[in-house]
Design an enzyme around this catalytic site. Sequence first.
Site, PDB file in Angstrom:
ATOM      1  N   LYS A  15      44.192  42.001  53.096  1.00  0.00           N
ATOM      2  CA  LYS A  15      42.907  42.183  53.804  1.00  0.00           C
ATOM      3  C   LYS A  15      42.692  41.118  54.860  1.00  0.00           C
ATOM      4  O   LYS A  15      42.376  41.414  55.999  1.00  0.00           O
ATOM      5  CB  LYS A  15      41.710  42.045  52.847  1.00  0.00           C
ATOM      6  CG  LYS A  15      41.522  43.113  51.852  1.00  0.00           C
ATOM      7  CD  LYS A  15      40.195  42.921  51.106  1.00  0.00           C
ATOM      8  CE  LYS A  15      40.112  41.647  50.287  1.00  0.00           C
ATOM      9  NZ  LYS A  15      41.068  41.563  49.184  1.00  0.00           N
ATOM     10  N   ARG A  89      31.775  43.446  47.100  1.00  0.00           N
ATOM     11  CA  ARG A  89      32.765  43.480  46.025  1.00  0.00           C
ATOM     12  C   ARG A  89      32.181  44.064  44.756  1.00  0.00           C
ATOM     13  O   ARG A  89      32.886  44.181  43.756  1.00  0.00           O
ATOM     14  CB  ARG A  89      33.218  42.052  45.727  1.00  0.00           C
ATOM     15  CG  ARG A  89      34.556  41.693  46.341  1.00  0.00           C
ATOM     16  CD  ARG A  89      34.846  40.251  45.991  1.00  0.00           C
ATOM     17  NE  ARG A  89      36.238  39.958  45.978  1.00  0.00           N
ATOM     18  CZ  ARG A  89      36.873  39.347  46.987  1.00  0.00           C
ATOM     19  NH1 ARG A  89      36.238  39.016  48.078  1.00  0.00           N
ATOM     20  NH2 ARG A  89      38.153  39.077  46.894  1.00  0.00           N
ATOM     21  N   ARG A 128      51.772  32.926  49.358  1.00  0.00           N
ATOM     22  CA  ARG A 128      50.749  32.693  50.389  1.00  0.00           C
ATOM     23  C   ARG A 128      50.458  31.207  50.563  1.00  0.00           C
ATOM     24  O   ARG A 128      50.325  30.450  49.606  1.00  0.00           O
ATOM     25  CB  ARG A 128      49.445  33.397  50.005  1.00  0.00           C
ATOM     26  CG  ARG A 128      48.285  32.977  50.906  1.00  0.00           C
ATOM     27  CD  ARG A 128      47.164  33.960  50.936  1.00  0.00           C
ATOM     28  NE  ARG A 128      46.403  34.022  49.713  1.00  0.00           N
ATOM     29  CZ  ARG A 128      45.412  34.884  49.518  1.00  0.00           C
ATOM     30  NH1 ARG A 128      45.087  35.740  50.460  1.00  0.00           N
ATOM     31  NH2 ARG A 128      44.765  34.897  48.384  1.00  0.00           N
ATOM     32  N   ARG A 161      46.270  27.896  47.795  1.00  0.00           N
ATOM     33  CA  ARG A 161      44.954  27.955  47.167  1.00  0.00           C
ATOM     34  C   ARG A 161      45.086  27.821  45.654  1.00  0.00           C
ATOM     35  O   ARG A 161      45.998  28.355  45.059  1.00  0.00           O
ATOM     36  CB  ARG A 161      44.291  29.301  47.494  1.00  0.00           C
ATOM     37  CG  ARG A 161      43.664  29.323  48.865  1.00  0.00           C
ATOM     38  CD  ARG A 161      43.267  30.696  49.321  1.00  0.00           C
ATOM     39  NE  ARG A 161      42.691  31.535  48.282  1.00  0.00           N
ATOM     40  CZ  ARG A 161      42.252  32.767  48.505  1.00  0.00           C
ATOM     41  NH1 ARG A 161      42.319  33.289  49.722  1.00  0.00           N
ATOM     42  NH2 ARG A 161      41.757  33.488  47.530  1.00  0.00           N
ATOM     43  N   ARG A 172      41.992  37.514  38.522  1.00  0.00           N
ATOM     44  CA  ARG A 172      41.458  38.084  39.769  1.00  0.00           C
ATOM     45  C   ARG A 172      41.733  39.576  39.852  1.00  0.00           C
ATOM     46  O   ARG A 172      40.882  40.344  40.274  1.00  0.00           O
ATOM     47  CB  ARG A 172      42.065  37.369  40.982  1.00  0.00           C
ATOM     48  CG  ARG A 172      41.411  36.008  41.212  1.00  0.00           C
ATOM     49  CD  ARG A 172      42.205  35.172  42.181  1.00  0.00           C
ATOM     50  NE  ARG A 172      42.264  35.716  43.507  1.00  0.00           N
ATOM     51  CZ  ARG A 172      43.212  35.416  44.393  1.00  0.00           C
ATOM     52  NH1 ARG A 172      44.181  34.582  44.069  1.00  0.00           N
ATOM     53  NH2 ARG A 172      43.186  35.934  45.589  1.00  0.00           N
TER      54      ARG A 172
HETATM   55  P1  ADP Z   1      41.100  37.560  47.625  1.00  0.00           P
HETATM   56  O1  ADP Z   1      40.539  38.766  48.308  1.00  0.00           O
HETATM   57  O2  ADP Z   1      42.543  37.354  47.949  1.00  0.00           O
HETATM   58  O3  ADP Z   1      40.770  37.503  46.159  1.00  0.00           O
HETATM   59  P2  ADP Z   1      39.088  35.834  48.808  1.00  0.00           P
HETATM   60  O4  ADP Z   1      39.374  34.613  49.584  1.00  0.00           O
HETATM   61  O5  ADP Z   1      38.471  36.988  49.509  1.00  0.00           O
HETATM   62  O6  ADP Z   1      40.485  36.234  48.178  1.00  0.00           O
HETATM   63  O7  ADP Z   1      38.168  35.486  47.558  1.00  0.00           O
HETATM   64  C1  ADP Z   1      38.423  34.409  46.707  1.00  0.00           C
HETATM   65  C2  ADP Z   1      37.360  34.274  45.629  1.00  0.00           C
HETATM   66  O8  ADP Z   1      36.070  34.067  46.243  1.00  0.00           O
HETATM   67  C3  ADP Z   1      37.156  35.471  44.708  1.00  0.00           C
HETATM   68  O9  ADP Z   1      38.077  35.504  43.645  1.00  0.00           O
HETATM   69  C4  ADP Z   1      35.712  35.221  44.244  1.00  0.00           C
HETATM   70  O10 ADP Z   1      35.637  34.226  43.255  1.00  0.00           O
HETATM   71  C5  ADP Z   1      35.042  34.686  45.489  1.00  0.00           C
HETATM   72  N1  ADP Z   1      34.430  35.781  46.301  1.00  0.00           N
HETATM   73  C6  ADP Z   1      34.816  36.179  47.551  1.00  0.00           C
HETATM   74  N2  ADP Z   1      34.048  37.188  47.992  1.00  0.00           N
HETATM   75  C7  ADP Z   1      33.153  37.443  46.992  1.00  0.00           C
HETATM   76  C8  ADP Z   1      32.105  38.391  46.833  1.00  0.00           C
HETATM   77  N3  ADP Z   1      31.811  39.306  47.784  1.00  0.00           N
HETATM   78  N4  ADP Z   1      31.386  38.368  45.674  1.00  0.00           N
HETATM   79  C9  ADP Z   1      31.658  37.470  44.708  1.00  0.00           C
HETATM   80  N5  ADP Z   1      32.634  36.568  44.795  1.00  0.00           N
HETATM   81  C10 ADP Z   1      33.387  36.538  45.926  1.00  0.00           C
END
Ligand code: ADP
Length: 217
Positions: A15, A89, A128, A161, A172
């Site tokens: 994404k 999400r 990554r 990360r 996750r």
């Molecule tokens: P990925 O899509 O690869 O999991 P992100 O960088 O988008 O990585 O998200 C990392 C973390 O940030 C998630 O596992 C969550 O803990 C938090 N997070 C990101 N976006 C949201 C959201 N919309 N609602 C709740 N938690 C979020």
Amino acid sequence: MVLRLVFLGPPGAGKGTIAQRLCEAHGLLQISTGDLLREEAGKGTELGDRVKAIMESGKYVEDSTVAELVENKLKELGEKGFILDGFPRTIAQAETLEGILDKLGLKLNGAFDIEASDETIVERLSGRRSCGKCGKIYHLKNIQPKEEGKCDGCGSDLVQRNDDKPEVVKTRLETYKEKTAPLVKYYKEKGLLKVVDANGEVDENMQNVEAILKGVE
Ligand code: ADP
């Protein structure tokens, strides 16, 4: 037409990489809740420490905190298009988003579900690396920087990360299946869903996305 998109899809499907490139190509603003939360987590405040602990466990940060960050960004936008990368999400976040966009008089043109197999996801997440400063995404094998370990854009060190470590990746993926996968049906019913096969090389995936974009009105 001004593009206003949301990106769904499991962690590691690509994404962020696709969103970064599409935003560059079409002059859109990428709103990545992951990046906004990581920024918050680095501040050393009470909120930041709480966000950091949740992210490192692989669970989701509570809806109200994330929604506030997104609303602030959307308010600054004006007429510019955007990609919401990683938001909504949960169904509750999707409903909140509708309310925010209604207030601002804006409408989504599409919800892109970026899909890749479990095998691809694990390979992508383990390799990554991202820039500790500007967040640009790399991969040890698939997207190498010009100079090893350094960001092409700003020269800062590339880091892994904490939540890309194997023990957190499992949580996750489970969190995604439980909380976010239902959004695919939600956006399908609204007639906004476009499924993107992102199993291929980055350039190939970009071609898939651009082909789908031609049909978005
Ligand atoms: P990925 O899509 O690869 O999991 P992100 O960088 O988008 O990585 O998200 C990392 C973390 O940030 C998630 O596992 C969550 O803990 C938090 N997070 C990101 N976006 C949201 C959201 N919309 N609602 C709740 N938690 C979020």
